[in-house]
Design an enzyme around this catalytic site. Structure first.
Site, PDB file in Angstrom:
ATOM      1  N   PHE B  11       0.847  -1.193   0.000  1.00  0.00           N
ATOM      2  CA  PHE B  11       0.000   0.000   0.000  1.00  0.00           C
ATOM      3  C   PHE B  11       0.882   1.241   0.000  1.00  0.00           C
ATOM      4  O   PHE B  11       0.689   2.181   0.761  1.00  0.00           O
ATOM      5  CB  PHE B  11      -0.938  -0.041   1.221  1.00  0.00           C
ATOM      6  CG  PHE B  11      -2.180   0.796   1.070  1.00  0.00           C
ATOM      7  CD1 PHE B  11      -2.978   0.686  -0.062  1.00  0.00           C
ATOM      8  CD2 PHE B  11      -2.565   1.689   2.062  1.00  0.00           C
ATOM      9  CE1 PHE B  11      -4.132   1.455  -0.202  1.00  0.00           C
ATOM     10  CE2 PHE B  11      -3.714   2.472   1.946  1.00  0.00           C
ATOM     11  CZ  PHE B  11      -4.501   2.348   0.799  1.00  0.00           C
ATOM     12  N   VAL B  14       1.974   2.938  -5.479  1.00  0.00           N
ATOM     13  CA  VAL B  14       1.224   2.171  -6.481  1.00  0.00           C
ATOM     14  C   VAL B  14      -0.020   1.539  -5.870  1.00  0.00           C
ATOM     15  O   VAL B  14      -1.122   1.634  -6.423  1.00  0.00           O
ATOM     16  CB  VAL B  14       2.137   1.097  -7.129  1.00  0.00           C
ATOM     17  CG1 VAL B  14       1.305   0.140  -7.990  1.00  0.00           C
ATOM     18  CG2 VAL B  14       3.207   1.764  -7.990  1.00  0.00           C
ATOM     19  N   LYS B 104       8.652  -5.983 -10.920  1.00  0.00           N
ATOM     20  CA  LYS B 104       9.528  -6.394 -12.029  1.00  0.00           C
ATOM     21  C   LYS B 104      10.704  -7.241 -11.580  1.00  0.00           C
ATOM     22  O   LYS B 104      11.091  -8.178 -12.259  1.00  0.00           O
ATOM     23  CB  LYS B 104       9.997  -5.166 -12.809  1.00  0.00           C
ATOM     24  CG  LYS B 104      10.680  -4.140 -11.948  1.00  0.00           C
ATOM     25  CD  LYS B 104      10.466  -2.736 -12.476  1.00  0.00           C
ATOM     26  CE  LYS B 104       9.213  -2.148 -11.847  1.00  0.00           C
ATOM     27  NZ  LYS B 104       9.066  -0.715 -11.963  1.00  0.00           N
ATOM     28  N   GLY B 133       5.703   0.721 -17.692  1.00  0.00           N
ATOM     29  CA  GLY B 133       4.657   1.512 -17.035  1.00  0.00           C
ATOM     30  C   GLY B 133       3.287   1.318 -17.651  1.00  0.00           C
ATOM     31  O   GLY B 133       2.780   0.203 -17.743  1.00  0.00           O
ATOM     32  N   GLU B 189      14.035   7.439  -6.462  1.00  0.00           N
ATOM     33  CA  GLU B 189      14.037   7.035  -5.057  1.00  0.00           C
ATOM     34  C   GLU B 189      15.188   7.742  -4.326  1.00  0.00           C
ATOM     35  O   GLU B 189      16.131   8.236  -4.949  1.00  0.00           O
ATOM     36  CB  GLU B 189      14.287   5.520  -4.954  1.00  0.00           C
ATOM     37  CG  GLU B 189      13.374   4.659  -5.786  1.00  0.00           C
ATOM     38  CD  GLU B 189      11.990   4.510  -5.175  1.00  0.00           C
ATOM     39  OE1 GLU B 189      11.877   4.625  -3.943  1.00  0.00           O
ATOM     40  OE2 GLU B 189      11.027   4.302  -5.933  1.00  0.00           O
ATOM     41  N   LYS B 204      13.264  -5.456 -16.625  1.00  0.00           N
ATOM     42  CA  LYS B 204      12.220  -5.356 -17.657  1.00  0.00           C
ATOM     43  C   LYS B 204      12.669  -6.045 -18.946  1.00  0.00           C
ATOM     44  O   LYS B 204      11.871  -6.687 -19.640  1.00  0.00           O
ATOM     45  CB  LYS B 204      11.894  -3.879 -17.913  1.00  0.00           C
ATOM     46  CG  LYS B 204      11.256  -3.204 -16.693  1.00  0.00           C
ATOM     47  CD  LYS B 204      11.307  -1.691 -16.804  1.00  0.00           C
ATOM     48  CE  LYS B 204      10.612  -1.010 -15.640  1.00  0.00           C
ATOM     49  NZ  LYS B 204      10.836   0.450 -15.630  1.00  0.00           N
TER      50      LYS B 204
END
Lengths: 332, 332
Positions: B11, B14, B104, B133, B189, B204
């Site tokens: 939570f 995203v 991912k 995305g 980040e 990815k």
């Protein structure tokens, strides 16, 4: 391994592209759908035009050979104009055949009617190839609409017009010379009216409007201008902007607006770099944000790819549903 | 109307995006899948971080509250790192729950294993949100592979790196200043290692490789270089070319090659104009030709959109299959 029987309606550039691609991709198709795909019948207008035909599928001028043939599961249509295509496809659907079309003029006029008829007769109708050539725009929009509303579409939907505008700008050609070049390269028809006056883009815009907004714009909200009156000087004077033949579809205050016209795009516009015969579609959505797809706008192979994708989707959907029919409705 | 019970795993940004979007799109979802979608349980790491939570779904730190809850149909996972995500999802699948992941790193490592497990337990696993995305690249590739072989992929898969390179070039910032700006805007980040050293793009790329080529490249065929050592001067000196952090995946002589590295792209390259936090994927196929998709590379809402698209696809597939189970395998 069971066989999927396919008929082709039309054997021009696109029809031949489908026929050859199905032959060439036989192993691939077997792996994807677990079936042999066999083109059994091809309906043409005039057998005399196909005297050098060497294939194994039967050539005929009699549409009844498709409609009445119970073995044929899927009809792939690649002819031009509303009629007789609409009549033919209606008869195929009534006979329980699935239908895949590349015919944008017919589908823009009768897409809704065909979809309703197909629903009534428990058959599928697919039309990926009608719009934006090989770009899988129909499937992508169907995918996005699951989570999003699409509020605005900007698109370059006519490869011929985009080629002409690109050639006029980069090679300093007049409109007539650029059109001539497009015709030499096979990008424009002998009669280029549909492309250069915006009719082709209009057909595709109507198909997108019904898919995205559930209906066409009211006639008073549609404006179509082609590229016939654009001069090389005008293109140069717009520099560094580029003049593109732009389709805009938007929802505003409950109305759908459609504008198809040459527009000057600045370098940061998502369709600025779409050159030559490419098409592109820019979608503005409420959750995902903005998405742009760019790819080949026309041509036998991109169209064949789109129609074979449709074929695989239909077969896979049928494979999921078939056991239900067998188990629950043996009389069906 | 029946209810689809959904649990969220995670939570953060995203997870909250999914929760809010499902709430906001309730009418839309009802129209698309014919069901009420109810998020019943949310698993978090630390309840103390969510003291201001006001929603109706139950917050818990106990994963067993999802795994053991027979009512929960679908688990949507948006946590970070291989573990405990892999263990949790395995347990959910074994309990017959469908799984949708945005993770991912976990899926790059264990995607194949989870797909096999899901197949064994007749559940679905979907992973659109892991890669690129909001761009529906997984669905698009699945669509294209029906008719095409994909031979080569070039892509910009890390929005943070693309933002930094764009800011360094257009605003003449140093790498450190551009990174700082990305962090201020929430695009990077506090620990940006995964993004700027190419790990995120690598995850990815592995997911795309398994989807497109059926396997990952051999380790000796993978080369990963990040953007940490790029100077603003180097970017300016490349002008008019643009340095982009490019992922290349290609099939050559039976081998899969993966290169992830900064590359100078000329103005005509299909990814030249992809700026800021956007991602893009350029696919070279044998039949269709070349297709490029450009869109938002990250963010709560694009990720939520991708996961809700997955949710709808799973429900629709289940609606087609369910009657078979009911009719043919009542013991199932």
């Amino acid at each position: 391994m069971s066989t999927l029987h396919v008929a082709l309606l039309g054997f021009g550039t696109v029809g031949k592209g489908i026929y050859e691609t199905i032959g060439k991709q036989q192993d691939h198709l077997r792996a994807v759908i677990g079936k042999e795909v066999k083109v059994s019948t091809i309906v043409v207008k005039d057998l005399g035009h196909h005297a050098d035909y060497q294939g194994s599928a039967k050539l005929t001028t009699d549409m009844q050979e498709i409609i009445q043939d119970q073995k044929i599961d899927v009809v792939m249509e690649a002819i031009v104009g509303k009629q007789p295509a609409f009549d033919y496809l209606q008869q195929c659907i009534i006979q329980g055949k699935h239908v895949i079309t590349a015919n944008k003029e017919m589908f823009a006029a009768y897409g809704c009617a065909l979809q309703k008829l197909a629903e009534k007769h428990h058959t599928k109708i697919a039309y990926e190839a009608t719009t934006a050539g090989g770009i899988p725009i129909i499937a992508t929009i169907q995918q996005l609409l699951q989570a999003n509303h699409i509020n605005n579409i900007q698109a370059i939907l006519n490869g011929t017009s985009n080629f002409i505008l690109t050639a006029m700008r980069t090679d300093h050609l007049s409109f007539d010379k650029a059109l001539e070049k497009a015709q030499e390269l096979g990008y424009a028809e002998a009669d280029p009216t549909n492309d250069i006056d915006g009719h082709d883009a209009y057909f595709k815009a109507m198909i997108l409007s019904e898919l995205v907004f559930g209906r066409k714009p009211a006639p008073e909200n549609i404006q179509v201008t082609g590229i016939r009156d654009i001069s090389s000087d005008f293109l140069q004077s717009a520099c560094p902007k580029r003049i593109k033949h732009l389709v805009t579809l938007a929802r505003t205050d409950g109305d759908i607006i459609c504008r198809i016209e040459p527009q000057a795009l600045s370098e940061t516009h998502p369709l600025f770099a779409v050159e030559g015969v490419d098409n592109a579609v820019h979608l503005q959505t409420d959750i995902l944000g903005n998405l742009t797809l760019t790819g080949p706008g026309a041509g036998a192979l991109p169209t064949a790819s789109a129609m074979i994708e449709d074929l695989c989707t239909i077969v896979k959907e049928e494979q999921a549903v078939l056991p239900i029919e067998k188990a629950l409705a043996p009389h069906y």
